[in-house]
Design an enzyme around this catalytic site. Structure first.
Site, PDB file in Angstrom:
ATOM      1  N   SER A   2       2.870  11.319   7.618  1.00 42.92           N
ATOM      2  CA  SER A   2       3.355  12.175   6.539  1.00 42.92           C
ATOM      3  C   SER A   2       4.219  13.312   7.048  1.00 42.92           C
ATOM      4  O   SER A   2       4.045  13.805   8.162  1.00 42.92           O
ATOM      5  CB  SER A   2       2.172  12.759   5.768  1.00 42.92           C
ATOM      6  OG  SER A   2       1.394  11.734   5.218  1.00 42.92           O
ATOM      7  N   ASP A  44       0.351   9.106   0.850  1.00 40.42           N
ATOM      8  CA  ASP A  44       0.912  10.437   0.625  1.00 40.42           C
ATOM      9  C   ASP A  44       2.378  10.439   0.211  1.00 40.42           C
ATOM     10  O   ASP A  44       3.213   9.769   0.826  1.00 40.42           O
ATOM     11  CB  ASP A  44       0.827  11.263   1.909  1.00 40.42           C
ATOM     12  CG  ASP A  44      -0.565  11.322   2.482  1.00 40.42           C
ATOM     13  OD1 ASP A  44      -1.507  10.850   1.829  1.00 40.42           O
ATOM     14  OD2 ASP A  44      -0.713  11.852   3.595  1.00 40.42           O
ATOM     15  N   TRP A  75       0.832  -1.206   0.000  1.00 37.62           N
ATOM     16  CA  TRP A  75       0.000   0.000   0.000  1.00 37.62           C
ATOM     17  C   TRP A  75       0.864   1.251   0.000  1.00 37.62           C
ATOM     18  O   TRP A  75       1.884   1.312   0.680  1.00 37.62           O
ATOM     19  CB  TRP A  75      -0.880  -0.004   1.247  1.00 37.62           C
ATOM     20  CG  TRP A  75      -1.502   1.314   1.589  1.00 37.62           C
ATOM     21  CD1 TRP A  75      -0.913   2.358   2.259  1.00 37.62           C
ATOM     22  CD2 TRP A  75      -2.830   1.739   1.285  1.00 37.62           C
ATOM     23  NE1 TRP A  75      -1.788   3.402   2.386  1.00 37.62           N
ATOM     24  CE2 TRP A  75      -2.981   3.052   1.796  1.00 37.62           C
ATOM     25  CE3 TRP A  75      -3.917   1.140   0.646  1.00 37.62           C
ATOM     26  CZ2 TRP A  75      -4.168   3.766   1.677  1.00 37.62           C
ATOM     27  CZ3 TRP A  75      -5.096   1.854   0.532  1.00 37.62           C
ATOM     28  CH2 TRP A  75      -5.212   3.147   1.036  1.00 37.62           C
ATOM     29  N   MET A  76       0.465   2.267  -0.762  1.00 37.15           N
ATOM     30  CA  MET A  76       1.093   3.578  -0.652  1.00 37.15           C
ATOM     31  C   MET A  76       0.017   4.644  -0.582  1.00 37.15           C
ATOM     32  O   MET A  76      -1.071   4.495  -1.131  1.00 37.15           O
ATOM     33  CB  MET A  76       2.035   3.866  -1.822  1.00 37.15           C
ATOM     34  CG  MET A  76       1.379   4.142  -3.165  1.00 37.15           C
ATOM     35  SD  MET A  76       2.525   4.893  -4.363  1.00 37.15           S
ATOM     36  CE  MET A  76       2.546   6.598  -3.778  1.00 37.15           C
ATOM     37  N   ARG A 102      -0.175  17.034  12.525  1.00 35.91           N
ATOM     38  CA  ARG A 102       0.618  16.116  11.700  1.00 35.91           C
ATOM     39  C   ARG A 102       1.034  16.843  10.415  1.00 35.91           C
ATOM     40  O   ARG A 102       0.646  17.972  10.165  1.00 35.91           O
ATOM     41  CB  ARG A 102      -0.170  14.849  11.349  1.00 35.91           C
ATOM     42  CG  ARG A 102      -1.520  15.119  10.698  1.00 35.91           C
ATOM     43  CD  ARG A 102      -2.284  13.814  10.464  1.00 35.91           C
ATOM     44  NE  ARG A 102      -3.641  14.078  10.032  1.00 35.91           N
ATOM     45  CZ  ARG A 102      -4.684  14.210  10.835  1.00 35.91           C
ATOM     46  NH1 ARG A 102      -4.512  14.081  12.133  1.00 35.91           N
ATOM     47  NH2 ARG A 102      -5.893  14.452  10.344  1.00 35.91           N
ATOM     48  N   ASP A 103       1.839  16.156   9.612  1.00 36.03           N
ATOM     49  CA  ASP A 103       2.172  16.561   8.247  1.00 36.03           C
ATOM     50  C   ASP A 103       3.038  17.819   8.165  1.00 36.03           C
ATOM     51  O   ASP A 103       2.705  18.769   7.456  1.00 36.03           O
ATOM     52  CB  ASP A 103       0.913  16.767   7.406  1.00 36.03           C
ATOM     53  CG  ASP A 103      -0.094  15.636   7.536  1.00 36.03           C
ATOM     54  OD1 ASP A 103       0.341  14.505   7.793  1.00 36.03           O
ATOM     55  OD2 ASP A 103      -1.304  15.899   7.399  1.00 36.03           O
TER      56      ASP A 103
END
Length: 804
Positions: A120, A62, A59-60, A179-180
């Site tokens: 991410s 971001d 699975w992939m 996050r991110d």
């Protein structure tokens, strides 16, 4: 992304799981890092994009930390390599020389090895070493991840391995859900800036600044209801004019605003965002969580996004094709354009062009009749002034029965392309379409129109037609061009470490990528050959025999492998041979299942061969049959793995000894020294002994616990070891006893110099070239023995070992 990922993706995951088998993600161990869990693939499975990146398997989602570093583009991404659904995030990794030809690499960040929630984040290249994290000649890659705060990870080997800064301590603590993080260099202020999504009072980003990537100061907050997760922020010159710089702030759903940034605060007079891409811009759709590259060599702003709706038998999700962003003036204000990077042309082969044609519903027919293709690009311009056609466009992957997998339609009355607004410019409609096996990307209006879509094209031979149609009347086609696009896969090496040029090719045997290098299964002789030619050279590498009878280094060879080979043979010899002749042999035990380092040096007709880091060649012979040719490897009759194939004088710089041997762990030689990998204690011992001496060298724990100098050792490693331990000590120990310790920080990835002086029962240890010993102790258990190195529970490097 993200703690909410399971909620956002539940529908997609359920749909995928209903079709495809999956497995839970797993955390790794330091001795297996970097992990390469991927099965073999030719990248030719149904729906697998041929010029859109997808993970080799798993699975992939971001894109993360997109950077250009040390001559290579790096694409990191959210990844579950052990299943087809979102679970236990890793950072996957791929590299490319040109943004088109991607090669899967082992894991970059791995749970169980790297601390925190590896969600991410962004990445930068610290070219000026503002962080002080640089330890070698390469510019550090520094990436940012974690939730409810930010942690720093860095690589000094161009992304091959990463270390956690300060054991993963959060350099920013955010009490709200967050996050991110995305980080960029603010050239005007000569400092770093970070935007990170936070739920503080609603959606928005916190903005921080830093002089060194490690110490961050809160600057401001920009809040907006639309600004949910995976933010990106970057400058663009309006209409390409220097001095007309504007700043762009984007969300995961590709919404953006244009504004200004004063080094602390982002501001805009826009009341509503614009949509950058017109696809399905939600998690699991066709365009989400886009991120731009930092440090591009030509200053371009290049973007890639996640297309979550595509999947196949072994993978889920892919990336959009890289697009160059620009900012242009329009009657409605400044707007972003997206244009496929020009490097796409490197895949082009067959091209056909048509000009000044009239498409007429009444006449039927197909201008592109006879053109068959699976992956291609279409560009076309239509003159709609006076057009009577109600619709026109392309049928993609059409069949003789009149059906097609997808129709790209322009509606002249509604002025829409694929149902999205597109107003003609000066009476013209121009479009550019990228057709891949599972992806369809459409661009128009000089890049102001961008629509990324998921598609499932039937690639069978009878389903590769292309139709150019009009409905309800006539329309003039000014021009159309069809360009066939070849596959972008298979040009790089995923796990084989080498300074030899590619592409490589096999001459016999079945070769595959494994975590330890290139593995082959051969019934007879099998060769794997680089594109590097040479005559006089030093050439070395590691050969791991499993069931193979023999394996070795091949040089001065032709494309079929005919040349010289220096090999290890389980019949009990090191052999130098060429077709038809065994030139020289050296009798020594070579066991099945063993790993050995070979080095060959050619000087005209003289050929010398060294075994297992010995200082004296075991073969010194002459033969003038081959004067130059290719470098590669050979394996005979069975399975074996080859690794670290390098020309040049670099390698393991070490005191004279006849031969080294492993006692636990796996030991290989790379240009920067001796690399060890062990789950517990592993030793690599020379056959040189000593009683009283000075022994010193440079040591590093790449990831894991400890490494050290071993001395006065018995066979198997029992003796003294002075080591560095990432728990924060220099330690002198022997089996059953820690003799003495000295507390000091030991950082993963950093190189430290250790020196040991043994005089009778007195043993002193110096650390980091200090003037005074940090350990001065006595112990009389071992009066003399072998010199070597030790590694414990991790990956280690040793270099520049001397004995005096």
């Amino acid at each position: 992304m993200r703690r909410r990922a399971r909620t956002l993706l539940v529908t997609l995951v359920a749909a995928v799981a209903a079709i495809l088998p999956g497995a839970p993600a797993v955390a790794g161990t330091v001795q297996d890092y970097p992990e390469f869990p991927y099965p073999s693939t030719t990248y030719s499975e149904p729906y697998r994009g041929q010029f859109h990146f997808s993970s080799r398997s798993g699975w992939m989602n971001d894109p993360n930390g997109l950077v250009y570093a040390n001559g290579v583009y790096h694409f990191f991404y959210q990844h579950n390599p052990h299943g087809l659904a979102w679970d236990t995030m890793h950072w996957g990794h791929a590299t490319s020389p040109d943004l088109v030809h991607w090669t899967q690499k082992p894991m970059a960040l791995e749970p169980g090895v790297h601390p925190g929630t590896l969600f991410s984040g962004g990445g930068v290249v610290d070219k000026d070493n503002t962080s002080g994290l640089k330890t070698g000649s390469l510019d550090p890659i520094v990436v940012f991840s974690n939730t409810n705060g930010v942690s720093v990870f860095y690589s000094n080997d161009n992304g091959r391995t990463f270390q956690a800064y300060d054991k993963g301590r959060k350099v920013i603590d955010i009490p709200d859900e967050s996050r991110d993080p995305k980080v960029f260099w603010d050239a005007a202020r000569q400092r770093w800036t970070m935007v990170v999504w936070s739920s503080q009072g609603g959606n928005g980003v916190n903005i921080y600044t830093s002089p060194n990537l490690l110490d961050w100061t809160f600057a401001s907050r920009f809040a907006a209801p639309w600004l949910f997760e995976c933010p990106d922020m970057y400058p663009l010159d309006l209409d390409g004019r220097a001095g007309k710089q504007k700043w762009i702030l984007t969300s995961a759903s590709s919404q953006y605003v244009v504004g200004s940034f004063d080094g602390k605060t982002f501001s805009t007079d826009w009341t509503q965002p614009q949509q950058m891409d017109l696809g399905s811009t939600y998690a699991g759709g066709s365009f989400y969580a886009a991120q731009t590259f930092t440090n591009t060599p030509d200053g371009r702003t290049v973007q890639m996004a996640w297309q979550g709706g595509n999947y196949g038998s072994t993978w889920t999700g892919n990336a959009t094709f890289p697009a160059t962003l620009a900012l242009v003036t329009t009657p409605d204000g400044p707007r972003i354009t997206r244009t496929p990077v020009t490097e796409l042309s490197t895949l082009a082969s067959d091209t056909q062009t048509w000009k000044n044609k009239t498409l007429d519903t009444a006449k039927r027919g197909n201008l592109l009749d006879g053109v068959k293709a699976d992956t291609y690009e279409l560009t076309a311009q239509f003159d709609v002034k006076g057009a009577t056609a109600t619709q026109f466009g392309f049928d993609l992957h059409s069949r003789s029965d009149g059906t097609a997998d997808r129709r790209v339609t322009y509606d002249t009355k509604a002025q829409t392309l694929q149902g999205k607004p597109l107003t003609p410019r000066n009476g013209k409609v121009a479009m550019r379409i990228l057709v891949d096996r599972g992806q369809l990307e459409t661009f128009a209006d000089s890049g102001l129109y961008s629509l990324s879509d998921n598609a499932y094209f039937d690639s069978s031979a009878d389903s590769q037609g292309i139709g150019l149609f009009s409905l309800g009347g006539k329309v003039t086609l000014d021009s159309a061009t069809f360009t066939r696009l070849n596959t972008s896969w298979g040009t790089g090496q995923s796990t084989l470490l080498s300074n030899l040029k590619g592409p490589w090719h096999a001459a016999g045997g079945a070769w595959s990528d494994v975590s330890d290098g290139k593995r082959v299964s051969a019934s007879g002789d099998a060769f794997y050959l680089s594109a590097s030619n040479g005559d006089d050279a030093t050439y070395q590498g590691d050969i791991s025999l499993d069931t193979a009878r023999a394996g070795g280094l091949t040089f001065r060879a032709n494309a079929d492998g005919a040349g010289y080979t220096a090999n290890i043979d389980t019949s009990g010899v090191v052999k130098l041979w060429r077709p038809g002749k065994d030139i020289a042999t050296y009798a020594t035990p070579i066991a099945a299942g063993s790993t050995h380092h070979l080095k060959a040096q050619t000087n005209g007709s003289r050929i010398r061969v060294w075994l297992d880091n010995g200082s004296t060649p075991v073969i010194d012979a002459t033969d003038a049959t081959y004067t130059s040719g290719l470098f590669g490897v050979n394996v005979y009759s069975g399975t074996a793995t080859v690794q670290n194939l390098n020309t040049g004088s670099t390698g393991f710089a070490v005191f004279p000894a006849e031969r080294w041997s492993p006692h636990g762990g796996v030991w290989t030689v790379e240009p920067d020294g001796l690399h060890g990998r062990s789950a517990q204690d592993g030793f690599y011992l020379s056959d040189r002994t000593g009683a009283d001496f000075t022994y010193e060298g440079d040591l590093s724990v790449t990831n894991g616990t400890a490494t050290g100098l071993t001395f006065r050792a018995q066979s198997g490693g029992a003796g003294y070891t002075a080591n560095i331990d990432t728990n924060g000590v220099v330690k002198l120990w022997r089996p059953g006893r820690d003799i003495a310790t000295f507390k000091t920080p030991i950082i993963e990835g950093h190189t430290y110099h250790l020196k040991v002086r043994a005089d009778g029962n007195r043993i002193r240890v110096w650390f980091a070239n200090g003037a005074d010993p940090v350990i001065d102790a006595t112990d009389d258990t071992y009066p003399s023995g072998l010199f070597g190195v030790n590694g414990f529970a991790g990956n280690t490097v040793a270099q520049n070992l001397t004995v005096s």
